[in-house]
Scaffold this active site. Structure first.
Site, mmCIF file in Angstrom:
data_model
loop_
_atom_site.group_PDB
_atom_site.id
_atom_site.type_symbol
_atom_site.label_atom_id
_atom_site.label_comp_id
_atom_site.label_asym_id
_atom_site.label_seq_id
_atom_site.Cartn_x
_atom_site.Cartn_y
_atom_site.Cartn_z
ATOM 1 N N HIS C 77 84.285 24.286 63.708
ATOM 2 C CA HIS C 77 83.218 25.285 63.798
ATOM 3 C C HIS C 77 83.011 25.933 62.426
ATOM 4 C CE1 HIS C 77 81.041 28.933 64.941
ATOM 5 N NE2 HIS C 77 82.028 29.652 64.442
ATOM 6 N N ASP C 106 57.305 21.280 41.207
ATOM 7 C CA ASP C 106 58.392 20.705 42.007
ATOM 8 C C ASP C 106 59.714 21.178 41.416
ATOM 9 O OD1 ASP C 106 60.111 18.943 43.528
ATOM 10 O OD2 ASP C 106 58.341 17.721 43.886
ATOM 11 N N TRP C 142 89.993 26.034 58.766
ATOM 12 C CA TRP C 142 89.145 25.538 57.672
ATOM 13 C C TRP C 142 89.762 25.840 56.323
ATOM 14 C CZ3 TRP C 142 86.141 27.871 53.707
ATOM 15 C CH2 TRP C 142 86.210 29.273 53.648
ATOM 16 N N SER C 169 77.543 17.507 46.684
ATOM 17 C CA SER C 169 76.179 17.831 47.091
ATOM 18 C C SER C 169 75.796 19.250 46.665
ATOM 19 C CB SER C 169 76.057 17.664 48.597
ATOM 20 O OG SER C 169 74.946 18.353 49.077
ATOM 21 N N SER C 170 76.695 20.207 46.937
ATOM 22 C CA SER C 170 76.379 21.596 46.579
ATOM 23 C C SER C 170 76.260 21.771 45.078
ATOM 24 C CB SER C 170 77.468 22.550 47.059
ATOM 25 O OG SER C 170 77.752 22.338 48.383
ATOM 26 N N HIS C 253 86.676 33.205 47.824
ATOM 27 C CA HIS C 253 85.948 34.462 47.808
ATOM 28 C C HIS C 253 84.575 34.343 47.189
ATOM 29 C CE1 HIS C 253 85.549 38.375 49.271
ATOM 30 N NE2 HIS C 253 84.834 38.619 48.208
ATOM 31 N N GLU C 255 82.844 31.846 47.331
ATOM 32 C CA GLU C 255 82.116 31.123 48.376
ATOM 33 C C GLU C 255 81.467 32.100 49.365
ATOM 34 O OE1 GLU C 255 81.334 28.058 49.101
ATOM 35 O OE2 GLU C 255 80.723 28.341 51.186
ATOM 36 N N TYR C 257 80.298 34.949 48.733
ATOM 37 C CA TYR C 257 79.079 35.493 48.135
ATOM 38 C C TYR C 257 78.021 34.424 47.974
ATOM 39 C CZ TYR C 257 81.707 39.635 47.847
ATOM 40 O OH TYR C 257 82.446 40.722 48.219
ATOM 41 N N SER C 268 65.378 41.281 50.147
ATOM 42 C CA SER C 268 64.685 42.027 49.105
ATOM 43 C C SER C 268 63.229 41.604 48.975
ATOM 44 C CB SER C 268 65.373 41.844 47.750
ATOM 45 O OG SER C 268 66.713 42.241 47.840
ATOM 46 N N HIS C 302 92.873 39.380 48.248
ATOM 47 C CA HIS C 302 92.796 40.269 49.407
ATOM 48 C C HIS C 302 92.738 39.473 50.719
ATOM 49 C CE1 HIS C 302 88.122 40.462 48.992
ATOM 50 N NE2 HIS C 302 88.439 39.551 49.861
ATOM 51 N N HIS C 303 92.583 38.159 50.617
ATOM 52 C CA HIS C 303 92.648 37.330 51.816
ATOM 53 C C HIS C 303 94.083 37.040 52.217
ATOM 54 C CE1 HIS C 303 88.332 36.283 51.931
ATOM 55 N NE2 HIS C 303 88.416 36.458 50.639
ATOM 56 N N THR C 328 77.360 46.762 46.213
ATOM 57 C CA THR C 328 76.781 46.486 47.529
ATOM 58 C C THR C 328 76.093 47.735 48.054
ATOM 59 O OG1 THR C 328 78.680 45.051 47.845
ATOM 60 C CG2 THR C 328 77.279 45.402 49.738
ATOM 61 N N LYS C 331 72.737 48.205 46.539
ATOM 62 C CA LYS C 331 71.719 47.384 47.178
ATOM 63 C C LYS C 331 71.201 48.031 48.460
ATOM 64 C CE LYS C 331 72.552 42.764 45.567
ATOM 65 N NZ LYS C 331 71.122 42.520 45.474
ATOM 66 N N ARG C 450 94.043 36.136 65.741
ATOM 67 C CA ARG C 450 92.930 35.188 65.768
ATOM 68 C C ARG C 450 93.477 33.779 65.988
ATOM 69 N NH1 ARG C 450 91.248 34.408 59.434
ATOM 70 N NH2 ARG C 450 89.762 32.976 60.336
#
Lengths: 285, 176, 535
Positions: C77, C106, C142, C169-170, C253, C255, C257, C268, C302-303, C328, C331, C450
Site C-alpha cells: 500500500h 512542450d 516500505w 523514472s523519477s 525525509h 521524499e 517534501y 497557491s 526524527h524518524h 510552513t 505559507k 502501527r
C-alpha cells in the site's frame, strides 16, 4: 446540495449505528496515559503542554480562516482588495512569533530529555532480548532468566477464523505466560537487544519505548512510583515480521519484599554460576 | 544541462555509498561512540593514565549474546566488576562450540550507554580477530580493558556486550 | 482523468493515432495524461489494499487475512501510494501544466519524457508480480529496514529492481522539469514571474535528483548484503542495521517534501483564483519553499529517535525539525492573508484547496508534537504517527492533486465537470477522510502500535469507526472517476477562462489547450499580461 446533506446524515447515522455493536466501550480512551513512573508523568505533561499550544495556535489560524471564509464571500457581495499583495511587517511578525513559541516549547523538552538520559544509581539491571516473536528477560547477576510469550488463550483466539470471540478473552493479545516482575520504587535499568531483527520495547504506562537492535545494546530506565503496584501492558513497537502484533509485554510491579521472595523462588534449584568478583561492588547509591 | 543533471544524480548515488564511511567518521567526531573502535586494540601506554579521583568506581557489566540458539555456549565468567578508571583489568569469557564441526566465530562488541564507547579501551580482546574453534572445543578468552578517567561523571555503570556470531563466510570477509 | 486528451485533436496534424499515439507519445499533454491515468490506477490498487487492511481491522480477531499477507498489504500500500500514485500524479500535472505556464510548446526532452513514463508500468508490474510468487510480496514495511527486509524470499530482488526503475523514472522526469523551466521559458517570463506551481516543482525536481539516487544506493547495499556477502547492515560482519535507517531517511525525509511541495504550488494557484486576489507574499512563498527543501536534508533522524541516539543528536534533530514549522507557518499565514479581503467563491477546486488548508494544518500540528523527542518516545510507531502522515498525505497531497485536476480539467478537455457531483465528491471525501484518520490519533495515544493485524479489545471502538470512514472515503473516489468521465464525454463546453479570477499564462491559451501549447511562443505582451495578474 441536498445530496450533500443527505450523505452527511447517512454517515452520521452509520457511525451512531455502529457504536453499540461493540461490547467493551472504550470511547474514553482518547489520550496518552499519565503513567506510573516519574518519566511517564513528565512526558505526559510535556505532551499536554504542546497539545494546548497547538490548540491555541489552531484557534487563531482556523479562526482567521473561518472568518475570511465567512466575511469575504462573493455571494455576500465582497469586493476583492487586489492591492493587498505583501507586507514585510506581517511576514516578519509571523516568522518571529512562531520561533519564539518553538523556543518556549523546546526548553521543557530538552529538560525532560536530560532527565531521561540520566542513568545513574540504578538498582536492578534487566537484559531484554527480542526474538521473533517473544521476549527474553535476564535479571543480570541474579541468575534468573526466562522467555515471555503470548498467552495460550489469546494465541488460540487470534488464529485466522478461529471462531473464538476476542471480547471473551481477558486482556486479549496483551497477556503473556511469564510476565516480567519488578519491584516498585526501584530504578530499573533495561538493556535492550535483539536476536534476529529489530524489535521495540514499549510499555505506555512507563512512558518510554526504545528499539532492540541485533548486535547493539540500548538502555532505558524506569522507576515505578511507590504504591503503584499492579500489572502494566505493552507491545512490540517495531515491525518484526509475521507475528509482530503478537508479542506483548506484561510487567508485574510488586512490593520490594514480594519481589525478593519471587526472586528467591525463581533462583531455587538454579546453581549460581555467575557471581561478583573483585573488590566488593562499590555502593551504587 | 541534461548531462550536468545526470552527473548530479550519479554523484548523489555515489554519495549514498559515501555515507557508509562518513557514518563512522561522524560517530567519531561527534563522540557518539563508534563501536568499530572496539574491534581495534589500544596500546598499553596510551591507556595507563592514573585517575584523578582514586575513589571513583564505575560498575562494568558483562553481557554475552548468542544469535543462534543451541549451537554455542558463551558467557562471561563474572557478571560485573567495580572498576577504577585508569587501571587495567582483565575479565574472561568462556565459549564452547556445540555446532558439531570446526568453525570460526566473530564476537561483535557493543557498549551501553553509547556515549561510554569512546572511553572504553581494550588492549586485548578475542573480538580483534575471528576465533577458530575445533568441534566441541571450550575456551576461556580474556579481555583486558581500561576505562578512561575522562569518562563523563554522569555515567556510573557501563555494559560491555558481545554478540557471538558463528558465520564462517562473513568472518572470512572481514578477516581480509 | 480518462481520455482527457482525445478531444484535442484539432491541432494534431502529424502525431500517430491509436495505440501508437500513447506508446510513442512525446507530446507533453499525452504523457501527462498517461501519468495521470497510471497514478489513478495505482491509487485504486493501493486503495484496495488499504481497504483490505481496514476490513481486517474492523473488528478484533483475524477474519480475512493471514498476518504475513497483512504485512504485505501495508508494505505494498505504501509503495504503491507513494511511488505509484502521488509521485506520478505530480509528474503528470507537471507535464501538463509547466509548458503551458512558462510559455513553452512542450517539455524540453520529449523522448526522455516518454522513457520516464514507460519505465513505470514495468516497475509496478514487477512489484505487483511479487503478490503471486511463493513467499508472497515484501512484508517488511516500505522502509525496508534490515535485518527484517533481508528475510524476504523471492520477492526481494524483484522489489529492489522495481524500486530502481521507479527511481530512474523519477530522476529522469525531474531532469526534464528542471531543463524545461531553465531553458524553455518564454521571453519575459523571469524565474520570479513563474506561477508558484512551477517554483515548487522546480524545487521538488532538485530534491528528487539529489535523493532518489541515495535510495538507490541504500537498496543496492541491501541487495549486495543479501546476495553477495557484503555486510553493510549486518552486525555479524561488522555492519550496522541502524546505518540503513540513517541512509534511508536521508532520502526519506526529502521524499516527504517531494510529495507535498507541488501541493503547496497547486494550492497557491487555486486560493488566489477563487479569492479573486493575487497571492499574498509571492516571494516569501518561494523562499519558504526553498527553506523547507533545505531543512528537509537535516531532519532525517526524527524518524528514528528510538534507535538510541546521543543526547546532542536528539536535541539537534528536535530543533531542526521544529524549525520546519516556521516556513510552513509562513505559507499557511500567506494563504490566509490571500483570502483576507478577497471575494471568495466555493467551487470544487477551492473546496478541496480549503480542506487541504485546514487538514494539512492539523497534520502539521501533530508533526510538531512528534518533533518533541520525549513525547515522540510515546508516539513513535504508534497509530498517532499513522494519523499524522495520512493527514499530510491524503487531505494534503491527494486532495491537492484532486483540486488541481478539477481546476485545470476545463482547460485540458474543453469541458466542465458537474459542479453538483464535484461538490458531492468533495463532501464525501472530506467527511470520510476525517472519520478515517482522526480516531487514529486516539488509538495511537492509547497505545496501539502501527502495522499490527489484530489488536486488543480496548481499541475496538475507534478502529471500527476508522474502518467505516475508510470505506466511505474509498468508495467515494469512484465518484471522482465518474465525474471526470462524464465531464470529458458529455460535459458542457468550457469557456477559455472558466474561473473568473484565474490568472497566468495557462489561462491565456484557448480552451481546450492546443496540442502544442505555445507554438508560436507567446508574445511579450501576452506574457506581461499573464505575469501582471499573478502579482
Amino acid at each position: 446540495m441536498t445530496y450533500v446533506y443527505r450523505s452527511i446524515a447517512l454517515l452520521l447515522a452509520l457511525t451512531v449505528v455502529a457504536s453499540p455493536l461493540t461490547a467493551h466501550a472504550e470511547w474514553g480512551d482518547l489520550n496518552m496515559p499519565v503513567g506510573v513512573t516519574e518519566l511517564s508523568k513528565e512526558i505526559h505533561s510535556l505532551h499536554m503542554t504542546i497539545f494546548w499550544w497547538c490548540v491555541a495556535i489552531g484557534v487563531f489560524v482556523f479562526g482567521w480562516m473561518i472568518w475570511s471564509l465567512v466575511a469575504f464571500r462573493k455571494s455576500q457581495g465582497a469586493e476583492p482588495d487586489v492591492t493587498m499583495t505583501h507586507s514585510t511587517k506581517a511576514e516578519i511578525i509571523w516568522t518571529v512569533i512562531p520561533v519564539v513559541i518553538l523556543v518556549i516549547m523546546a526548553i521543557p523538552a530538552a529538560r525532560t530529555l536530560i532527565a531521561i538520559e540520566d542513568t545513574r544509581d540504578t538498582e536492578l539491571s534487566i537484559k531484554v532480548t527480542g526474538y521473533q516473536w517473544k521476549w527474553h528477560y535476564d535479571y543480570l547477576g541474579k541468575d534468573v532468566k526466562f522467555f515471555s510469550k503470548l498467552d495460550r488463550t489469546s494465541d488460540e483466539t487470534r488464529q485466522l477464523n478461529s471462531g473464538l470471540d476476542p471480547h471473551a478473552v481477558p486482556d486479549y493479545l496483551l497477556n503473556v505466560d511469564n510476565p516480567l516482575v519488578v519491584p516498585e520504587d526501584t530504578k530499573v535499568r533495561v538493556l535492550l537487544t535483539a536476536q534476529d531483527v529489530i524489535h521495540a520495547w514499549w510499555v505506555p504506562q512507563f512512558g518510554m519505548k526504545k528499539d532492540a537492535i541485533p548486535g547493539t545494546v540500548n538502555e532505558i530506565w524506569f522507576k515505578v512510583d511507590a504504591g503503584k503496584t499492579g500489572v502494566y501492558r505493552g507491545q512490540c513497537a517495531e515491525l518484526c515480521g509475521r507475528d509482530h502484533g503478537f508479542m506483548p509485554i506484561v510487567v508485574k510491579v510488586v512490593s520490594k519484599q514480594e519481589f525478593a521472595t519471587w526472586l528467591a523462588a525463581q533462583q531455587t534449584g538454579a546453581t549460581p554460576t555467575v557471581a561478583s568478583r573483585e573488590p566488593a561492588p562499590s555502593p551504587r547509591g | 544541462m541534461l548531462l550536468r543533471l545526470l552527473g548530479v544524480a550519479g554523484g548523489a548515488f555515489a554519495f549514498g555509498f559515501a555515507l557508509v564511511p562518513l557514518y563512522d567518521v561522524l560517530c567519531d567526531i561527534t563522540g557518539i561512540g563508534n563501536s568499530k573502535d572496539l574491534l581495534r586494540p589500544t596500546s598499553i601506554t596510551a591507556v595507563n593514565t592514573p585517575s584523578a579521583d582514586p575513589d571513583r568506581r564505575v560498575m562494568v557489566e558483562f553481557v554475552a549474546e548468542l544469535p543462534t540458539v543451541g549451537s554455542w555456549e558463551f558467557s562471561p565468567v563474572v557478571y560485573e566488576m567495580a572498576v577504577q578508571p585508569g587501571k587495567l583489568y582483565e575479565v574472561d569469557y568462556v565459549a564452547r562450540n556445540l555446532t558439531g564441526r570446526d568453525t570460526v566465530a566473530q564476537a561483535i562488541p557493543n557498549i551501553a550507554p553509547g556515549k561510554a564507547t569512546a572511553f572504553f579501551r581494550k588492549t586485548e580482546c578475542f573480538c580483534f580477530t575471528p576465533q577458530h574453534f575445533a568441534q566441541n572445543e571450550e575456551r576461556v578468552m580474556p579481555v583486558r580493558f581500561v576505562v578512561d578517567p575522562a569518562l563523563p561523571s554522569h555515567i556510573d555503570r557501563v555494559t560491555l556486550s558481545y554478540t557471538f556470531y558463528d558465520n564462517s563466510t562473513r568472518v572470512a570477509a572481514i578477516e581480509d | 482523468m480518462a481520455n482527457t486528451s482525445t478531444v484535442d485533436h484539432h491541432d494534431d496534424h502529424h502525431a500517430p493515432t491509436g495505440l501508437k499515439r500513447w506508446l510513442y507519445a512525446t507530446n507533453h499533454k499525452d504523457i501527462g495524461t498517461l501519468y495521470l491515468i497510471f497514478a489513478c490506477t495505482m491509487f485504486f490498487l493501493g486503495g484496495a489494499m488499504a481497504l483490505v487492511i481496514r476490513a481486517e481491522l474492523f473488528q478484533p480477531g483475524l477474519q480475512f487475512v493471514d498476518p504475513q499477507f497483512f504485512n504485505s498489504m501495508t508494505t505494498m500500500h505504501a509503495l504503491l501510494m507513494i511511488f505509484g500514485a502521488v509521485m506520478p500524479a505530480w509528474t503528470g500535472l507537471a507535464n501538463w501544466m509547466i509548458p503551458m505556464q512558462v510559455g513553452a510548446p512542450d517539455m524540453a526532452l520529449p523522448r526522455l519524457n516518454n522513457f520516464s513514463f514507460w519505465l513505470l508500468p514495468f516497475a509496478f508490474t514487477l512489484l505487483l508480480l511479487t503478490l503471486f510468487i511463493p513467499g508472497g510480496a515484501p512484508a517488511g514495511g516500505w522502509t525496508l529496514y534490515p535485518p527484517l527486509s533481508l528475510q524476504a524470499g523471492d520477492s526481494f530482488p524483484l522489489t529492489i529492481f522495481a524500486i530502481h526503475l521507479m527511481g530512474i523514472s523519477s530522476i529522469l522526469g525531474a531532469i526534464n522539469v528542471v531543463v524545461t523551466i531553465m531553458n524553455m521559458r518564454a521571453p519575459g517570463m523571469g524565474l520570479l514571474n513563474m506561477p508558484l506551481f512551477c517554483w515548487t516543482w522546480l524545487i521538488t525536481a532538485y530534491l528528487l535528483i539529489a535523493v532518489m539516487p541515495v535510495l538507490a544506493g541504500a537498496v543496492t547495499m541491501l541487495l549486495t548484503d543479501h546476495f553477495f556477502g557484503t555486510a553493510f547492515f549486518t552486525a555479524a560482519g561488522g555492519g550496522d542495521p541502524v546505518m540503513f535507517q540513517h541512509i534511508f531517511w536521508f532520502f526519506g525525509h526529502p521524499e516527504v517534501y517531494i510529495l507535498i511541495l507541488p501541493a503547496f504550488g497547486v494550492v497557491s494557484e487555486i486560493i488566489p483564483t477563487f479569492s479573486r486576489k493575487p497571492l499574498f507574499g509571492y516571494e516569501s512563498m518561494v523562499y519558504a519553499s526553498a527553506s523547507i527543501a533545505f531543512l528537509s536534508f537535516i531532519v532525517w533522524a526524527h524518524h528514528m529517535f528510538t534507535v538510541g541516539m546521543p543526547l546532542a543528536g536528539q536535541l539537534f534533530f528536535m530543533l531542526s525539525t521544529m524549525l520546519i514549522a516556521v516556513p510552513t507557518g509562513v505559507k499557511v499565514f500567506n494563504w490566509c492573508a490571500t483570502m483576507w479581503k478577497g471575494s471568495i467563491s466555493f467551487e470544487t477546486p477551492m473546496l478541496f484547496a480549503l480542506a487541504f488548508l485546514f487538514l494539512f494544518t492539523i497534520g502539521g500540528f501533530s508533526g510538531l508534537m512528534l518533533a518533541i523527542v520525549p513525547a515522540d518516545f510515546q508516539y513513535h510507531d504508534s497509530y498517532f504517527v499513522v494519523a499524522h502522515f495520512h493527514y499530510v498525505l491524503v487531505p494534503g497531497a491527494v486532495f491537492a492533486i484532486m483540486a488541481g485536476v478539477y481546476y485545470w480539467l476545463p482547460k485540458w478537455s474543453g469541458r466542465m465537470y458537474s459542479e453538483k457531483l464535484g461538490k458531492l465528491h468533495f463532501w464525501l471525501s472530506t467527511i470520510g477522510v476525517n472519520i478515517l484518520f482522526f480516531p487514529q490519533h486516539f488509538l495511537g495515544l492509547a497505545g496501539m502500535p502501527r502495522r499490527i493485524p489484530d489488536y486488543s479489545t480496548q481499541f475496538a471502538d475507534w478502529n471500527m469507526v476508522s474502518s467505516i470512514g475508510a470505506f466511505v472515503f474509498g468508495f467515494s473516489q469512484l465518484l471522482f472517476v465518474y465525474v471526470i468521465w462524464q465531464a470529458v464525454r458529455s460535459g458542457e463546453k468550457a469557456p477559455a477562462r472558466p474561473w473568473e479570477g484565474a490568472t497566468g499564462l495557462d489561462w491565456e491559451l484557448p480552451t481546450p489547450a492546443p496540442y502544442h501549447s505555445w507554438d508560436p511562443p507567446p508574445t511579450r505582451e501576452v506574457v506581461a499580461k499573464g505575469v501582471a495578474q499573478q502579482h
